[in-house]
Design a protein around this motif. Structure first.
Motif, PDB file in Angstrom:
ATOM      1  N   HIS A 193       0.891  -1.170   0.000  1.00 49.17           N
ATOM      2  CA  HIS A 193       0.000   0.000   0.000  1.00 49.17           C
ATOM      3  C   HIS A 193       0.925   1.215   0.000  1.00 49.17           C
ATOM      4  CE1 HIS A 193      -2.664   3.202   1.319  1.00 49.17           C
ATOM      5  NE2 HIS A 193      -3.667   2.451   0.952  1.00 49.17           N
ATOM      6  N   GLU A 194       0.942   1.938  -1.093  1.00 47.30           N
ATOM      7  CA  GLU A 194       1.892   3.044  -1.225  1.00 47.30           C
ATOM      8  C   GLU A 194       1.373   4.343  -0.612  1.00 47.30           C
ATOM      9  OE1 GLU A 194       4.079   4.136  -4.608  1.00 47.30           O
ATOM     10  OE2 GLU A 194       3.944   2.143  -5.543  1.00 47.30           O
ATOM     11  N   ARG A 195       2.246   5.022   0.089  1.00 47.04           N
ATOM     12  CA  ARG A 195       1.941   6.383   0.536  1.00 47.04           C
ATOM     13  C   ARG A 195       1.599   7.223  -0.697  1.00 47.04           C
ATOM     14  NH1 ARG A 195       6.778  10.048   3.014  1.00 47.04           N
ATOM     15  NH2 ARG A 195       7.643   9.541   0.949  1.00 47.04           N
ATOM     16  N   CYS A 203       6.160  -1.753  -6.368  1.00 47.55           N
ATOM     17  CA  CYS A 203       6.831  -0.599  -5.772  1.00 47.55           C
ATOM     18  C   CYS A 203       8.324  -0.910  -5.762  1.00 47.55           C
ATOM     19  CB  CYS A 203       6.309  -0.370  -4.354  1.00 47.55           C
ATOM     20  SG  CYS A 203       7.114   0.989  -3.482  1.00 47.55           S
ATOM     21  N   GLY A 204       9.103  -0.142  -6.492  1.00 44.59           N
ATOM     22  CA  GLY A 204      10.523  -0.454  -6.629  1.00 44.59           C
ATOM     23  C   GLY A 204      11.283  -0.245  -5.335  1.00 44.59           C
ATOM     24  N   THR A 205      11.083   0.918  -4.702  1.00 47.56           N
ATOM     25  CA  THR A 205      11.751   1.158  -3.423  1.00 47.56           C
ATOM     26  C   THR A 205      11.233   0.174  -2.378  1.00 47.56           C
ATOM     27  OG1 THR A 205      10.100   2.885  -2.970  1.00 47.56           O
ATOM     28  CG2 THR A 205      12.280   3.599  -3.776  1.00 47.56           C
ATOM     29  N   GLY A 206       9.947  -0.215  -2.541  1.00 50.17           N
ATOM     30  CA  GLY A 206       9.367  -1.203  -1.628  1.00 50.17           C
ATOM     31  C   GLY A 206      10.011  -2.566  -1.794  1.00 50.17           C
TER      32      GLY A 206
HETATM   33  N1  LIG Z   1       4.678   6.229  -2.902  1.00 49.09           N
HETATM   34  C1  LIG Z   1       6.112   6.378  -2.633  1.00 49.09           C
HETATM   35  C2  LIG Z   1       6.834   6.918  -3.885  1.00 49.09           C
HETATM   36  C3  LIG Z   1       6.736   5.963  -5.084  1.00 49.09           C
HETATM   37  C4  LIG Z   1       7.420   4.670  -4.792  1.00 49.09           C
HETATM   38  C5  LIG Z   1       7.173   3.539  -5.780  1.00 49.09           C
HETATM   39  N2  LIG Z   1       6.274   3.800  -6.854  1.00 49.09           N
HETATM   40  C6  LIG Z   1       8.500   2.998  -6.292  1.00 49.09           C
HETATM   41  O1  LIG Z   1       8.528   2.421  -7.384  1.00 49.09           O
HETATM   42  O2  LIG Z   1       9.507   3.118  -5.536  1.00 49.09           O
HETATM   43  C7  LIG Z   1       6.322   7.360  -1.490  1.00 49.09           C
HETATM   44  O3  LIG Z   1       5.463   8.229  -1.265  1.00 49.09           O
HETATM   45  O4  LIG Z   1       7.398   7.269  -0.861  1.00 49.09           O
END
Ligand SMILES: N[C@H](CCC[C@H](N)C(=O)O)C(=O)O
Length: 262
Positions: A193-195, A203-206
């Motif tokens: 669940h993305e912020r 989500c890549g960083t996820g």
């Molecule tokens: N929603 C995330 C930013 C986008 C991260 C995600 N789309 C990715 O690929 O890392 C946040 O507010 O930190």
């Protein structure tokens, strides 16, 4: 809202999709315009917007979540950003892209693009909850905040229509919440669940945060460690290098180009 035509591209990385704006001035990218662009009925539709800009002689990725909020980094988005630059003949691999979390280096190898996400920060634990169910979650910072909860089944988190509850003392600026199961040796699967965007297909960083939380106890000094991370929208690979950098590898596909009146 005044309507003028602006160039846009639409693309995704493992179905985390974005509207890329190559020529829009920052002053025009209001939160209202971001929400309108990301609206999947009244707009182009997307999990976020990537505005292409220049900063200190480098390309700068100005990332916005679909609710109009700003985030420091986007792992799937920065691969699409690099794909656009290479396809447009504006850069050659390896590419340095500046972000709100500093400069990242992208390497394009055919269909796959690798982003050097830098060093992870593995922090403490707190509790996240969905309805009556709660889990301990590991705080991992990838330039943006993540709460990683290991669950028995990815269905345990339910439909994820609403933002999981979290400790605002730990995450004063909100948080991306990942639910993860182990699938085998160096192989995990996750939902997120993305912020600022809600549940997304990836989500890549996820994926980086999940790998760091999953691999922390098995990591040996001097050895690179690679995990397969399955997301609803596909598969990513994450390597935690011996010198403490996290490398995110996955596809990035441009699916449309056009002009938007938003
Ligand atoms: N929603 C995330 C930013 C986008 C991260 C995600 N789309 C990715 O690929 O890392 C946040 O507010 O930190």
């Amino acid at each position: 809202m005044a309507s003028t035509d602006y160039a846009f591209l639409k693309g995704h990385g493992t179905e985390n999709d974005f509207v890329l704006l190559p020529e829009l001035d920052e002053a025009l990218l209001t939160p209202e315009r971001v929400r309108a662009l990301c609206d999947r009925r009244a707009g182009i539709g997307g999990d976020g917007v990537l505005r292409v800009a220049r900063r200190d002689e480098r390309w700068f990725m100005d990332y916005r979540n679909s609710d109009g909020s700003v985030s420091e980094m986007c792992g799937n988005g920065i691969r699409l950003f690099a794909r656009y630059l290479v396809d447009a003949g504006l850069a050659q691999s390896p590419i340095e892209v500046d972000t709100r979390d500093g400069v990242k280096t992208l390497t394009v190898d055919g269909e796959l693009i690798t982003a050097d996400m830098g060093a992870p920060k593995l922090l403490g634990t707190s509790t996240v909850a969905v309805g009556e169910r709660s889990w301990e979650a590991r705080h991992v910072d990838m330039g943006n905040p993540h709460a990683v909860a290991f669950v028995d089944s990815l269905d345990d988190a339910g439909p994820l229509h609403d933002e999981p509850s979290y400790d605002a003392g730990v995450y004063p600026g909100g948080v991306n919440v990942e639910f993860v199961v182990r699938r085998g040796d160096r192989h995990v699967a996750m939902r997120v669940h993305e912020r600022g965007s809600g549940e997304t297909r990836s989500c890549g960083t996820g994926a980086c945060a999940v790998m760091v939380a999953a691999a922390a106890d098995e990591r040996e000094p001097g050895v690179d460690l690679t995990y397969r991370v399955d997301v609803p929208g596909g598969t990513l690979h994450v390597t935690w290098t011996a010198d403490d950098r996290v490398l995110l590898t996955g596809p990035a596909v441009i699916v449309a180009r056009g002009t938007t009146a938003l």
